[in-house]
Design a protein around this motif. Structure first.
Motif, PDB file in Angstrom:
ATOM      1  N   VAL A   4       0.529  -1.072  -0.169  1.00  0.00           N
ATOM      2  CA  VAL A   4       0.000  -0.034  -0.360  1.00  0.00           C
ATOM      3  C   VAL A   4       0.735   1.494   0.457  1.00  0.00           C
ATOM      4  CG1 VAL A   4      -1.852   1.064   1.296  1.00  0.00           C
ATOM      5  CG2 VAL A   4      -1.950  -1.490   1.430  1.00  0.00           C
ATOM      6  N   TYR A   5       0.792   2.241  -0.708  1.00  0.00           N
ATOM      7  CA  TYR A   5       1.642   3.319  -1.013  1.00  0.00           C
ATOM      8  C   TYR A   5       0.629   4.817  -1.703  1.00  0.00           C
ATOM      9  CZ  TYR A   5       4.527  -0.841  -1.685  1.00  0.00           C
ATOM     10  OH  TYR A   5       5.392  -1.644  -1.337  1.00  0.00           O
ATOM     11  N   THR A   6       0.731   5.716  -1.209  1.00  0.00           N
ATOM     12  CA  THR A   6       0.357   6.663  -1.614  1.00  0.00           C
ATOM     13  C   THR A   6       1.163   7.893  -2.142  1.00  0.00           C
ATOM     14  OG1 THR A   6      -0.556   6.983   0.253  1.00  0.00           O
ATOM     15  CG2 THR A   6      -0.437   9.363  -0.653  1.00  0.00           C
ATOM     16  N   ARG A  11       3.761  16.873 -11.648  1.00  0.00           N
ATOM     17  CA  ARG A  11       3.382  18.669 -12.593  1.00  0.00           C
ATOM     18  C   ARG A  11       3.516  17.892 -13.655  1.00  0.00           C
ATOM     19  NH1 ARG A  11      -0.493  21.636 -12.701  1.00  0.00           N
ATOM     20  NH2 ARG A  11      -0.262  23.810 -13.422  1.00  0.00           N
ATOM     21  N   HIS A  12       4.516  17.227 -13.975  1.00  0.00           N
ATOM     22  CA  HIS A  12       4.774  17.105 -15.505  1.00  0.00           C
ATOM     23  C   HIS A  12       4.130  16.297 -16.270  1.00  0.00           C
ATOM     24  CE1 HIS A  12       6.840  13.792 -14.574  1.00  0.00           C
ATOM     25  NE2 HIS A  12       7.190  13.865 -13.900  1.00  0.00           N
ATOM     26  N   ALA A  13       2.674  15.355 -15.528  1.00  0.00           N
ATOM     27  CA  ALA A  13       2.042  14.629 -15.634  1.00  0.00           C
ATOM     28  C   ALA A  13       1.146  15.084 -16.181  1.00  0.00           C
ATOM     29  CB  ALA A  13       2.039  13.298 -14.955  1.00  0.00           C
ATOM     30  N   CYS A  14       0.352  16.099 -15.746  1.00  0.00           N
ATOM     31  CA  CYS A  14      -1.081  16.568 -16.029  1.00  0.00           C
ATOM     32  C   CYS A  14      -0.734  17.190 -17.364  1.00  0.00           C
ATOM     33  CB  CYS A  14      -1.106  17.777 -15.330  1.00  0.00           C
ATOM     34  SG  CYS A  14      -1.343  16.839 -12.854  1.00  0.00           S
ATOM     35  N   THR A  15      -2.714  17.338 -17.910  1.00  0.00           N
ATOM     36  CA  THR A  15      -3.008  18.124 -19.107  1.00  0.00           C
ATOM     37  C   THR A  15      -3.195  19.518 -18.444  1.00  0.00           C
ATOM     38  OG1 THR A  15      -4.815  17.809 -18.976  1.00  0.00           O
ATOM     39  CG2 THR A  15      -4.230  15.721 -19.901  1.00  0.00           C
ATOM     40  N   PRO A  16      -4.136  20.408 -19.631  1.00  0.00           N
ATOM     41  CA  PRO A  16      -3.780  21.926 -19.745  1.00  0.00           C
ATOM     42  C   PRO A  16      -4.936  21.888 -18.402  1.00  0.00           C
ATOM     43  CG  PRO A  16      -3.455  21.316 -21.771  1.00  0.00           C
ATOM     44  CD  PRO A  16      -2.979  19.959 -21.114  1.00  0.00           C
ATOM     45  N   ARG A  17      -5.858  20.474 -19.021  1.00  0.00           N
ATOM     46  CA  ARG A  17      -7.013  20.889 -17.522  1.00  0.00           C
ATOM     47  C   ARG A  17      -6.566  20.301 -16.119  1.00  0.00           C
ATOM     48  NH1 ARG A  17     -10.716  17.555 -17.680  1.00  0.00           N
ATOM     49  NH2 ARG A  17     -10.341  15.843 -19.454  1.00  0.00           N
ATOM     50  N   ASP A  18      -5.479  19.857 -15.949  1.00  0.00           N
ATOM     51  CA  ASP A  18      -4.699  19.591 -14.954  1.00  0.00           C
ATOM     52  C   ASP A  18      -5.018  18.556 -14.076  1.00  0.00           C
ATOM     53  OD1 ASP A  18      -2.950  21.387 -13.895  1.00  0.00           O
ATOM     54  OD2 ASP A  18      -4.447  22.470 -12.662  1.00  0.00           O
ATOM     55  N   THR A  19      -5.700  17.142 -15.333  1.00  0.00           N
ATOM     56  CA  THR A  19      -5.777  16.445 -14.876  1.00  0.00           C
ATOM     57  C   THR A  19      -4.776  14.784 -15.416  1.00  0.00           C
ATOM     58  OG1 THR A  19      -6.797  15.766 -17.331  1.00  0.00           O
ATOM     59  CG2 THR A  19      -8.278  16.577 -15.363  1.00  0.00           C
ATOM     60  N   ALA A  20      -4.536  14.699 -14.793  1.00  0.00           N
ATOM     61  CA  ALA A  20      -3.464  12.805 -15.010  1.00  0.00           C
ATOM     62  C   ALA A  20      -3.843  12.332 -16.447  1.00  0.00           C
ATOM     63  CB  ALA A  20      -3.550  11.825 -13.969  1.00  0.00           C
ATOM     64  N   ARG A  21      -2.530  11.998 -16.893  1.00  0.00           N
ATOM     65  CA  ARG A  21      -3.060  11.351 -18.594  1.00  0.00           C
ATOM     66  C   ARG A  21      -2.905   9.783 -18.331  1.00  0.00           C
ATOM     67  NH1 ARG A  21       1.395  15.218 -19.355  1.00  0.00           N
ATOM     68  NH2 ARG A  21       1.186  16.842 -20.523  1.00  0.00           N
ATOM     69  N   ALA A  22      -3.439   9.426 -18.582  1.00  0.00           N
ATOM     70  CA  ALA A  22      -3.682   7.683 -18.656  1.00  0.00           C
ATOM     71  C   ALA A  22      -1.870   6.895 -18.955  1.00  0.00           C
ATOM     72  CB  ALA A  22      -4.317   7.193 -19.702  1.00  0.00           C
ATOM     73  N   GLY A  23      -1.718   7.480 -19.709  1.00  0.00           N
ATOM     74  CA  GLY A  23      -0.086   7.150 -19.214  1.00  0.00           C
ATOM     75  C   GLY A  23       0.648   6.962 -18.402  1.00  0.00           C
ATOM     76  N   ASP A  24       0.321   8.104 -17.695  1.00  0.00           N
ATOM     77  CA  ASP A  24       0.916   8.852 -16.720  1.00  0.00           C
ATOM     78  C   ASP A  24       0.711   8.251 -15.085  1.00  0.00           C
ATOM     79  OD1 ASP A  24       3.497  10.720 -16.862  1.00  0.00           O
ATOM     80  OD2 ASP A  24       1.592  11.420 -18.384  1.00  0.00           O
ATOM     81  N   LEU A  25      -0.503   7.700 -15.208  1.00  0.00           N
ATOM     82  CA  LEU A  25      -1.705   6.860 -14.207  1.00  0.00           C
ATOM     83  C   LEU A  25      -0.966   4.987 -14.517  1.00  0.00           C
ATOM     84  CD1 LEU A  25      -5.413   8.043 -14.465  1.00  0.00           C
ATOM     85  CD2 LEU A  25      -3.351   8.681 -12.548  1.00  0.00           C
ATOM     86  N   TRP A  26      -0.675   4.700 -15.435  1.00  0.00           N
ATOM     87  CA  TRP A  26       0.119   3.446 -15.782  1.00  0.00           C
ATOM     88  C   TRP A  26       1.737   3.422 -15.125  1.00  0.00           C
ATOM     89  CZ3 TRP A  26       0.048  -0.031 -19.926  1.00  0.00           C
ATOM     90  CH2 TRP A  26      -1.418  -0.470 -20.279  1.00  0.00           C
ATOM     91  N   ARG A  27       2.361   4.381 -15.158  1.00  0.00           N
ATOM     92  CA  ARG A  27       3.646   5.034 -14.543  1.00  0.00           C
ATOM     93  C   ARG A  27       3.361   4.957 -12.707  1.00  0.00           C
ATOM     94  NH1 ARG A  27       3.877   8.276 -19.022  1.00  0.00           N
ATOM     95  NH2 ARG A  27       5.195   7.696 -20.473  1.00  0.00           N
ATOM     96  N   LEU A  28       2.155   4.739 -12.647  1.00  0.00           N
ATOM     97  CA  LEU A  28       1.802   5.158 -11.054  1.00  0.00           C
ATOM     98  C   LEU A  28       1.810   3.205 -10.786  1.00  0.00           C
ATOM     99  CD1 LEU A  28      -0.020   8.291  -9.936  1.00  0.00           C
ATOM    100  CD2 LEU A  28       2.116   8.086  -9.674  1.00  0.00           C
ATOM    101  N   VAL A  29       1.156   2.584 -11.572  1.00  0.00           N
ATOM    102  CA  VAL A  29       0.807   1.585 -11.412  1.00  0.00           C
ATOM    103  C   VAL A  29       2.559   0.837 -11.080  1.00  0.00           C
ATOM    104  CG1 VAL A  29       0.113  -1.196 -12.536  1.00  0.00           C
ATOM    105  CG2 VAL A  29      -0.818   1.627 -12.420  1.00  0.00           C
ATOM    106  N   GLN A  30       3.169   1.392 -12.032  1.00  0.00           N
ATOM    107  CA  GLN A  30       4.611   1.125 -12.567  1.00  0.00           C
ATOM    108  C   GLN A  30       5.303   0.708 -11.170  1.00  0.00           C
ATOM    109  OE1 GLN A  30       8.029   0.279 -15.696  1.00  0.00           O
ATOM    110  NE2 GLN A  30       7.317   2.222 -14.915  1.00  0.00           N
ATOM    111  N   ASP A  31       5.635   2.555 -10.734  1.00  0.00           N
ATOM    112  CA  ASP A  31       6.530   2.566 -10.072  1.00  0.00           C
ATOM    113  C   ASP A  31       5.495   2.087  -8.057  1.00  0.00           C
ATOM    114  OD1 ASP A  31       7.438   3.958 -10.799  1.00  0.00           O
ATOM    115  OD2 ASP A  31       6.732   6.056 -10.409  1.00  0.00           O
ATOM    116  N   ALA A  32       4.001   1.577  -7.801  1.00  0.00           N
ATOM    117  CA  ALA A  32       3.912   0.834  -7.693  1.00  0.00           C
ATOM    118  C   ALA A  32       4.572  -0.318  -6.993  1.00  0.00           C
ATOM    119  CB  ALA A  32       1.957   0.896  -6.765  1.00  0.00           C
ATOM    120  N   ALA A  33       4.629  -1.241  -8.057  1.00  0.00           N
ATOM    121  CA  ALA A  33       4.520  -2.221  -8.234  1.00  0.00           C
ATOM    122  C   ALA A  33       6.437  -2.564  -7.635  1.00  0.00           C
ATOM    123  CB  ALA A  33       4.836  -2.837  -9.710  1.00  0.00           C
ATOM    124  N   VAL A  34       7.190  -1.177  -8.177  1.00  0.00           N
ATOM    125  CA  VAL A  34       8.894  -1.038  -8.036  1.00  0.00           C
ATOM    126  C   VAL A  34       8.900  -1.519  -6.445  1.00  0.00           C
ATOM    127  CG1 VAL A  34      10.612  -0.381  -8.604  1.00  0.00           C
ATOM    128  CG2 VAL A  34       9.768  -0.610 -10.694  1.00  0.00           C
TER     129      VAL A  34
END
Length: 270
Positions: A4-6, A11-34
């Motif tokens: 379990v991680y928080t 900032r560089h993962a956000c669109t002009p709407r300040d929402t996370a790009r799908a690919g960057d959510l995949w990167r968070l999933v990878q970070d959690a696995a590592v």
């Protein structure tokens, strides 16, 4: 038994709407696995010393909502099963945002699949409480139309620790194909909202390859009634071995403007 991680959307993962790009959510999933592997005694340095590692064979994700910049996201990750000491299925939830399933293949020094050691397998026990996440079922729709091809060469400076394009980057490619098509048709690419994606990996794309992503899109009505686009794509590379399939990609995308999905299909049909 789950890790379990928080983690926070950078900032560089956000669109002009300040929402996370799908690919960057995949990167968070990878970070959690590592992080989970490191906490179990298997940091990247240990794999590197042994000349082994894991690569993703297939991953799919389903989004519940968009994540906003500045959010602290609680991520739970756990092993759902092992197969032949080669394949590990990992289930990960970014709570309230996205659910993902990834099949990781253990590879040896030559890059091919190889059995993991008993010590490694023992460090990653199957978690009986792992949730059964839904399969990726974007649905199909008649009337697919071709999207413009997207051709490029991966950068040397984006190669990952295994010297190929990291797996979340493929989601970026798929979203770029759709964004370029929307822009070319006079429609807003920034208003795209991720709903689901799946990538089946075949080969690693490397710097100096010429990669072409091509495919089709179709109008789709989601279960909640929202109009969306279902994009079926294939990435190929021209490299030292000639023309080869790199990956098959599927993305499902809604839009802030419900009229956009049908308008894009109509415009592409011409």
């Amino acid at each position: 038994m789950a890790g379990v991680y928080t983690l926070r959307i950078p900032r560089h993962a956000c669109t002009p709407r300040d929402t996370a790009r799908a690919g960057d959510l995949w990167r968070l999933v990878q970070d959690a696995a590592v992080n989970d592997a490191a906490d179990r005694g298997w940091p990247p340095s240990r794999f590197r010393a042994l000349g082994t590692g894991f690569v993703v064979r297939e991953m799919h994700a389903v989004h519940e909502r968009e994540a906003m910049y500045g959010e602290d996201l609680r991520i739970t990750t756990q092993i759902a099963n092992h197969r032949r000491e080669v394949l590990m299925r990992r289930e990960t939830q970014i709570e309230g945002v996205m659910r993902a399933t990834a099949d990781w293949v253990h590879v040896g020094r030559e890059g091919g699949p190889t059995r993991a050691s008993p010590e490694l397998i023992g460090a990653f026990p199957v978690d009986a409480s792992a949730p059964e996440l839904p399969e990726f079922e974007p649905g199909t729709s008649p009337g697919s139309v071709a999207l413009p091809d997207f051709a490029f060469s991966p950068w040397w400076t984006e190669m990952d620790p295994l010297a190929h394009t990291n797996h979340p980057r493929y989601v970026d490619w798929a979203d770029e194909v759709l964004a370029r098509a929307l822009h070319a048709c006079g429609l807003d690419p920034i208003g795209v909202v991720p709903f689901a994606e799946r990538v089946r990996f075949r080969l690693g794309a490397r710097a100096t390859d010429t990669v072409t992503v091509s495919g089709t899109t179709a109008f789709l009505t989601l279960a909640d009634g929202r109009p969306a686009l279902s994009c079926q794509l294939r990435a190929r590379r021209q490299g030292q071995r000639g023309d080869e399939v790199v990956a098959d990609l599927e993305i499902v995308r809604a839009h802030l403007d419900d009229a956009v999905p049908a308008r894009l299909v109509e415009a592409l049909r011409g």
